[in-house]
Enzyme design. Structure first.
Site, PDB file in Angstrom:
ATOM      1  N   HIS A 106       0.813  -1.222   0.000  1.00 18.09           N
ATOM      2  CA  HIS A 106       0.000   0.000   0.000  1.00 18.09           C
ATOM      3  C   HIS A 106       0.845   1.270   0.000  1.00 18.09           C
ATOM      4  CE1 HIS A 106      -4.084  -1.724   0.782  1.00 18.09           C
ATOM      5  NE2 HIS A 106      -3.337  -2.777   1.023  1.00 18.09           N
ATOM      6  N   ASP A 129       3.370   9.446  -0.801  1.00 11.41           N
ATOM      7  CA  ASP A 129       2.184   8.695  -0.399  1.00 11.41           C
ATOM      8  C   ASP A 129       1.951   7.585  -1.411  1.00 11.41           C
ATOM      9  OD1 ASP A 129      -0.092   8.135   1.131  1.00 11.41           O
ATOM     10  OD2 ASP A 129      -0.732  10.216   1.176  1.00 11.41           O
TER      11      ASP A 129
HETATM   12  P1  ADQ Z   1      -3.218   6.235   4.738  1.00 11.59           P
HETATM   13  O1  ADQ Z   1      -1.818   6.730   4.904  1.00 11.59           O
HETATM   14  O2  ADQ Z   1      -3.994   6.072   5.989  1.00 11.59           O
HETATM   15  O3  ADQ Z   1      -3.287   4.885   3.902  1.00 11.59           O
HETATM   16  P2  ADQ Z   1      -5.194   7.425   2.784  1.00 11.59           P
HETATM   17  O4  ADQ Z   1      -4.990   6.719   1.506  1.00 11.59           O
HETATM   18  O5  ADQ Z   1      -5.502   8.858   2.599  1.00 11.59           O
HETATM   19  O6  ADQ Z   1      -3.936   7.359   3.778  1.00 11.59           O
HETATM   20  O7  ADQ Z   1      -6.397   6.699   3.515  1.00 11.59           O
HETATM   21  C1  ADQ Z   1      -6.962   7.247   4.637  1.00 11.59           C
HETATM   22  C2  ADQ Z   1      -8.394   6.763   4.796  1.00 11.59           C
HETATM   23  O8  ADQ Z   1      -8.799   7.089   6.113  1.00 11.59           O
HETATM   24  C3  ADQ Z   1      -9.345   7.453   3.832  1.00 11.59           C
HETATM   25  O9  ADQ Z   1     -10.341   6.564   3.419  1.00 11.59           O
HETATM   26  C4  ADQ Z   1      -9.921   8.590   4.689  1.00 11.59           C
HETATM   27  O10 ADQ Z   1     -11.255   8.951   4.362  1.00 11.59           O
HETATM   28  C5  ADQ Z   1      -9.846   8.030   6.077  1.00 11.59           C
HETATM   29  N1  ADQ Z   1      -9.545   9.139   6.999  1.00 11.59           N
HETATM   30  C6  ADQ Z   1      -8.508   9.977   6.971  1.00 11.59           C
HETATM   31  N2  ADQ Z   1      -8.612  10.896   7.953  1.00 11.59           N
HETATM   32  C7  ADQ Z   1      -9.736  10.637   8.603  1.00 11.59           C
HETATM   33  C8  ADQ Z   1     -10.424  11.243   9.711  1.00 11.59           C
HETATM   34  N3  ADQ Z   1      -9.985  12.344  10.313  1.00 11.59           N
HETATM   35  N4  ADQ Z   1     -11.581  10.678  10.108  1.00 11.59           N
HETATM   36  C9  ADQ Z   1     -12.051   9.578   9.494  1.00 11.59           C
HETATM   37  N5  ADQ Z   1     -11.476   8.986   8.443  1.00 11.59           N
HETATM   38  C10 ADQ Z   1     -10.331   9.502   7.998  1.00 11.59           C
HETATM   39  C11 ADQ Z   1      -2.324   3.959   3.364  1.00 11.59           C
HETATM   40  C12 ADQ Z   1      -1.257   4.550   2.442  1.00 11.59           C
HETATM   41  C13 ADQ Z   1      -1.913   5.331   1.312  1.00 11.59           C
HETATM   42  C14 ADQ Z   1      -2.875   4.409   0.555  1.00 11.59           C
HETATM   43  C15 ADQ Z   1      -3.814   3.703   1.510  1.00 11.59           C
HETATM   44  C16 ADQ Z   1      -4.631   2.642   0.799  1.00 11.59           C
HETATM   45  O11 ADQ Z   1      -0.366   5.391   3.180  1.00 11.59           O
HETATM   46  O12 ADQ Z   1      -0.940   5.869   0.438  1.00 11.59           O
HETATM   47  O13 ADQ Z   1      -3.633   5.195  -0.335  1.00 11.59           O
HETATM   48  O14 ADQ Z   1      -3.099   3.045   2.557  1.00 11.59           O
HETATM   49  O15 ADQ Z   1      -3.825   1.799   0.055  1.00 11.59           O
END
Ligand code: ADQ
Length: 467
Positions: A154, A362
């Protein structure tokens, strides 16, 4: 159809869960088959961890393992979060390698394999997730598991020079060859893996994309993860009529909203982003009363020192901006350290004129995709997106920025705020048409199809990664 066995560090908590990136995507994988989801329960024990707990809920069976404290620290806090996470995100100066950490990491992977192997049936297929579990394929093979096993990373796969700073880089890459299929987020990550194999391992890339090294081979491709686009869009539209969204809109009066939503993590570029807001307010005083920046950043990994540091730094900088530019009736930056239900977030996105997604590195960044899908197509907001988020490879109608360039982020913010509605609609429509087909279902299907293809029929780019 055989069962799908998902293995990840943490296990999603329910079928209707309200989870982070990985869990959200995996929960969407359950529509057709029986699923076993195996991983850490999130519990830490002071005694050796007890038996695996099994919970059945319809077609989902969760198998949960507690970690004893020394394993939690060595495997999770230290090796995964203080060695692999910074290195794979190009922050080699933050990586603190130690042999005992590496030993704990391998030990937990072995323990997972020992507990999972007896529960498997011959026609199960296995899908292992993320950097916590790189050695799991080899550990399962050691338990005589010969089912198809796929692995999806990921986070980014770093360039060979960066990966080679890790003392155990060779063992890690070699371990990937125990899987049948290795999936990356983008073509960039796949290329970095191939570069490593060619330069460091003396391997070669076959004409059909199969990768040969260490006397064996593995198939590898990119499978950009995505969201359930139509579901996000529908929920965002619905969320606009909720009390929380109405209160947010009322509080803005006629000010425009700029939103950022990130786990509080040093990879997310929050300090540079906040500096860009300050730069904008310095250079363009007209924005001081006409915009509100809402940054939502729930703390994560609070036991790790670097996360405590970034939090303190943000507190200080945001306090300074509000001190400089605030008025008795208006603070330019609203900063909230907690989570919200996803639906509420989608409503907030829809109420925003600009989404700021500026990670320094990311794997994908699902917030960027969720922001786009949440917009009102007739009056959409503008996405400002880091070129170093995997999502930038697909969402190229966003305003793409270098997240290290504070002036450039400030300029993009200015441009986004001034953008006429026709241009906003055009950019939004282009990104939506991509996300409509490249959704989380397509991601899951393309990975599982590739995993189940017999060797030799593998095409270099599965359908989803073709663009
Ligand atoms: P993350 O680093 O956690 O994921 P991201 O891809 O943005 O980053 O996913 C975060 C998820 O959590 C999103 O679905 C978002 O809606 C939710 N989220 C974020 N902040 C929140 C909050 N304050 N309250 C509730 N929900 C929240 C890791 C990798 C990424 C990759 C994903 C999936 O670092 O690069 O995209 O896995 O593979």
């Amino acid at each position: 159809m055989g069962r799908l066995v998902i293995v990840s560090n943490r296990v999603g908590s329910s079928l209707k869960g309200n989870e982070g990136g990985l869990a959200t995507a995996m929960l969407a994988a359950f529509d057709r088959r029986e699923v076993i989801w195996f991983g850490w329960s999130g519990e830490v024990t002071d005694e050796p961890s007890g038996p695996t707990r099994v919970h059945r809920e319809g077609r989902l069976t969760r198998m949960l393992v507690d970690l004893e404290r020394s394993d939690y620290e060595g495997y999770y806090l230290e090796f995964a979060n203080c060695v692999l996470w910074p290195t794979f995100h190009y922050r080699v100066n933050l990586a603190e390698y130690g042999r005992e950490r590496w030993a704990a990491y391998r030990r937990v992977n072995e323990m997972f394999a020992e507990r999972l192997a007896p529960a498997l049936e011959p026609d199960d297929i296995l899908w292992v997730h993320d950097y916590h579990l790189i050695p799991l394929g080899a550990a399962l093979r050691g338990q005589r598991v010969d089912n198809p096993i796929g692995f999806f990373l990921h986070i980014p796969f770093p360039a060979p020079e960066v990966l080679a700073t890790l003392p155990v880089h060779e063992a890690l890459v070699r371990a990937l060859f125990a899987f049948d299929l290795v999936g990356f987020q983008t073509e960039n990550d796949l290329q970095a893996f191939r570069d490593y194999v060619e330069r460091e391992a003396g391997g070669r890339i076959g004409a059909d994309g199969t990768i040969y090294a260490y006397g064996t081979s593995v198939r590898a491709a990119s499978f950009p993860i995505s969201i359930d686009t139509r579901v996000v869009a529908a929920r965002a539209a619905r969320a606009m009529s909720t009390r929380q969204a109405a209160r947010l809109r009322d509080s803005l009066s006629d000010r425009r909203l700029v939103i950022g939503v990130d786990r509080l993590d040093y990879t997310k570029g929050l300090v540079h982003r906040v500096d860009a807001v300050e730069r904008l307010l310095e250079g363009k005083p007209e924005y001081r009363r006409s915009i509100v920046v809402l940054q939502i950043a729930p703390p994560s990994r609070e036991d790790v020192l670097e996360y405590q540091r970034i939090r303190a730094e943000l507190d200080a900088r945001i306090g300074r901006i509000n001190g400089r530019f605030g008025e008795p009736d208006h603070l330019p930056v609203r900063y909230i350290n907690r989570s919200f239900r996803q639906e509420t977030l989608f409503g907030f996105y829809r109420a925003s004129r600009v989404g700021l997604v500026t990670p320094l590195r990311d794997g994908m960044n699902l917030v960027a995709k969720e922001f786009v899908a949440s917009q009102d197509p007739d009056d959409p907001g503008v996405l400002v997106l880091s070129r170093f988020a995997g999502a930038a490879r697909e969402l190229d109608s966003a305003l793409i920025v270098n997240p290290f360039d504070v002036d450039q982020i400030a300029d993009a913010l200015d441009r986004a705020l001034a953008m006429p509605v026709e241009e906003r609609r055009e950019r939004h429509a282009a990104m939506m048409s991509h996300l409509d087909t490249h959704n989380v279902h397509a991601w899951r299907d393309s990975f599982l199809d590739a995993l189940q293809q017999p060797d030799g029929l593998f095409t270099i780019s599965p359908p989803m990664a073709a663009e």
